[in-house]
Design a protein around this motif. Structure first.
Motif, PDB file in Angstrom:
ATOM      1  N   PRO A  25      30.171  -8.268  78.954  1.00 46.40           N
ATOM      2  CA  PRO A  25      29.439  -9.270  78.926  1.00 46.40           C
ATOM      3  C   PRO A  25      27.821  -9.499  79.075  1.00 46.40           C
ATOM      4  O   PRO A  25      27.358 -10.453  79.102  1.00 46.40           O
ATOM      5  N   GLN A  26      27.532  -8.079  79.956  1.00 41.41           N
ATOM      6  CA  GLN A  26      25.632  -8.742  80.051  1.00 41.41           C
ATOM      7  C   GLN A  26      24.803  -7.670  78.704  1.00 41.41           C
ATOM      8  O   GLN A  26      23.841  -8.108  79.035  1.00 41.41           O
ATOM      9  N   GLY A 229      25.181 -11.921  78.371  1.00 40.04           N
ATOM     10  CA  GLY A 229      23.944 -11.896  77.730  1.00 40.04           C
ATOM     11  C   GLY A 229      24.461 -13.115  76.864  1.00 40.04           C
ATOM     12  O   GLY A 229      25.169 -14.165  76.809  1.00 40.04           O
ATOM     13  N   SER A 230      23.434 -13.249  75.665  1.00 39.55           N
ATOM     14  CA  SER A 230      23.469 -14.463  74.588  1.00 39.55           C
ATOM     15  C   SER A 230      25.027 -14.335  73.484  1.00 39.55           C
ATOM     16  O   SER A 230      25.695 -13.388  73.327  1.00 39.55           O
ATOM     17  N   VAL A 231      25.011 -14.992  72.557  1.00 39.90           N
ATOM     18  CA  VAL A 231      25.798 -15.512  72.158  1.00 39.90           C
ATOM     19  C   VAL A 231      25.960 -15.902  70.823  1.00 39.90           C
ATOM     20  O   VAL A 231      25.676 -17.060  70.367  1.00 39.90           O
ATOM     21  N   LEU A 232      25.639 -15.727  69.553  1.00 41.56           N
ATOM     22  CA  LEU A 232      24.925 -16.314  68.513  1.00 41.56           C
ATOM     23  C   LEU A 232      26.110 -15.894  67.292  1.00 41.56           C
ATOM     24  O   LEU A 232      26.699 -14.664  66.712  1.00 41.56           O
ATOM     25  N   ALA A 255      30.809 -21.225  78.171  1.00 34.67           N
ATOM     26  CA  ALA A 255      30.083 -21.460  79.196  1.00 34.67           C
ATOM     27  C   ALA A 255      28.778 -20.458  79.436  1.00 34.67           C
ATOM     28  O   ALA A 255      27.712 -21.394  80.696  1.00 34.67           O
ATOM     29  N   SER A 256      29.278 -19.751  80.141  1.00 34.31           N
ATOM     30  CA  SER A 256      28.678 -18.852  80.682  1.00 34.31           C
ATOM     31  C   SER A 256      27.295 -17.737  80.429  1.00 34.31           C
ATOM     32  O   SER A 256      25.902 -17.443  80.811  1.00 34.31           O
ATOM     33  N   HIS A 257      27.572 -17.985  78.745  1.00 38.10           N
ATOM     34  CA  HIS A 257      26.577 -17.288  77.631  1.00 38.10           C
ATOM     35  C   HIS A 257      25.899 -18.117  77.245  1.00 38.10           C
ATOM     36  O   HIS A 257      26.408 -19.177  77.530  1.00 38.10           O
ATOM     37  N   LEU A 258      24.792 -17.830  76.749  1.00 40.58           N
ATOM     38  CA  LEU A 258      23.515 -18.847  75.694  1.00 40.58           C
ATOM     39  C   LEU A 258      24.455 -18.793  74.685  1.00 40.58           C
ATOM     40  O   LEU A 258      24.392 -17.891  73.869  1.00 40.58           O
TER      41      LEU A 258
END
Length: 268
Positions: A25-26, A229-232, A255-258
């Motif tokens: 997830p990082q 980390g983020s997710v695009l 919701a824990s990720h951008l």
């Protein structure tokens, strides 16, 4: 922290992204869904190879440290060329027929995959490495991907179509079923409704992400202090629909990720 590209013909690769967010997830992720052209399984080998290479070049151009080719069809048709032309780790997916053969008690294994995957040289070369005493019942899941892409994985129409595809596998007495397309894990509920709990379902998302982890450990050991980390999310068709389906289909806590969703636009 690494930037990881995850590419699929549509929403199927969300099953791989889901597992990646659970194990890793990082890191930052770009998920690219070519939904405007899904399903790939019904297109020519030449088209699949050219389009897959173009989209992987696009992800590499965005700075990805590794790319997961989260599409069985694209892996079968294009991964060799992509690895030749793009100098970052490319992790593919393929139907889990080897673990299925090892786990089957009666040596009868059903394989539900796209027509392109079942006909590919890569799949049949893998099949030829397995013991002759294991019988593989190969079934193309024609029509299933468009239903999943349109958010109808649990619909009566999907159940009816799936029942027809699973009938030869059921009639053969298979005790193990390979989900040979990354879209198909989203049919687990429907498959269980039709076949019950006794049949073993095989998908390779966990193995794919473990291979990704090994590549990243070699490439750049994690030095991130960030837990998430983020997710695009990029879609060649409808970015808002992709975001909605990610929220519906994935078990990860987005919701824990951008998380951002964008339209892909033209890729040459």
């Amino acid at each position: 922290m690494a930037l990881i590209g995850v590419f699929d013909s549509g929403v199927g690769g969300l099953s791989i992204l889901d597992e990646a967010l659970r194990q890793l997830p990082q890191h930052d992720y770009i998920y690219l869904a070519d939904s405007a052209n899904a399903p790939y399984g019904e297109k020519s080998s030449e088209w699949i190879a050219a389009r897959s290479l173009s989209l992987c070049r696009y992800l590499a151009g965005k700075g990805c440290d590794a790319i997961v080719l989260a599409c069985n069809t694209a892996t079968a048709e294009a991964i060799k060329q992509i690895r030749t032309e793009i100098a970052i780790p490319i992790i593919g997916v393929e139907p889990g027929i080897k673990p299925a053969a090892m786990q089957s008690q009666n040596n009868i294994v059903g394989v539900l995959a796209t027509e392109a995957t079942l006909k590919s040289d890569k799949f049949n070369a893998l099949l030829n490495t397995l013991p002759n005493d294991c019988q593989f019942i190969k079934q193309a899941g024609a029509g299933l991907v468009p239903l999943i892409e349109s958010g109808k994985a649990d619909s009566e129409a999907t159940l009816e179509l799936l029942a027809g595809h699973l009938e030869p596998i059921q009639d053969a007495g298979a005790d193990t079923l390979v989900l040979g397309c990354t879209h198909y894990p989203f049919l687990r509920k429907a498959i269980r409704k039709l076949l019950g709990e006794s049949i073993t379902l095989i998908d390779t998302s966990d193995a794919v992400v473990r291979q990704l982890r090994r590549q990243l450990d070699i490439l750049k050991p994690s030095d991130s202090n960030s837990e998430f980390g983020s997710v695009l999310l990029l879609s060649s068709k409808n970015e808002n629909l992709l975001l909605s389906m990610a929220q519906d289909l994935m078990s990860a806590d987005l919701a824990s990720h951008l998380v951002k969703a964008q339209f892909l636009g033209e890729v040459r």
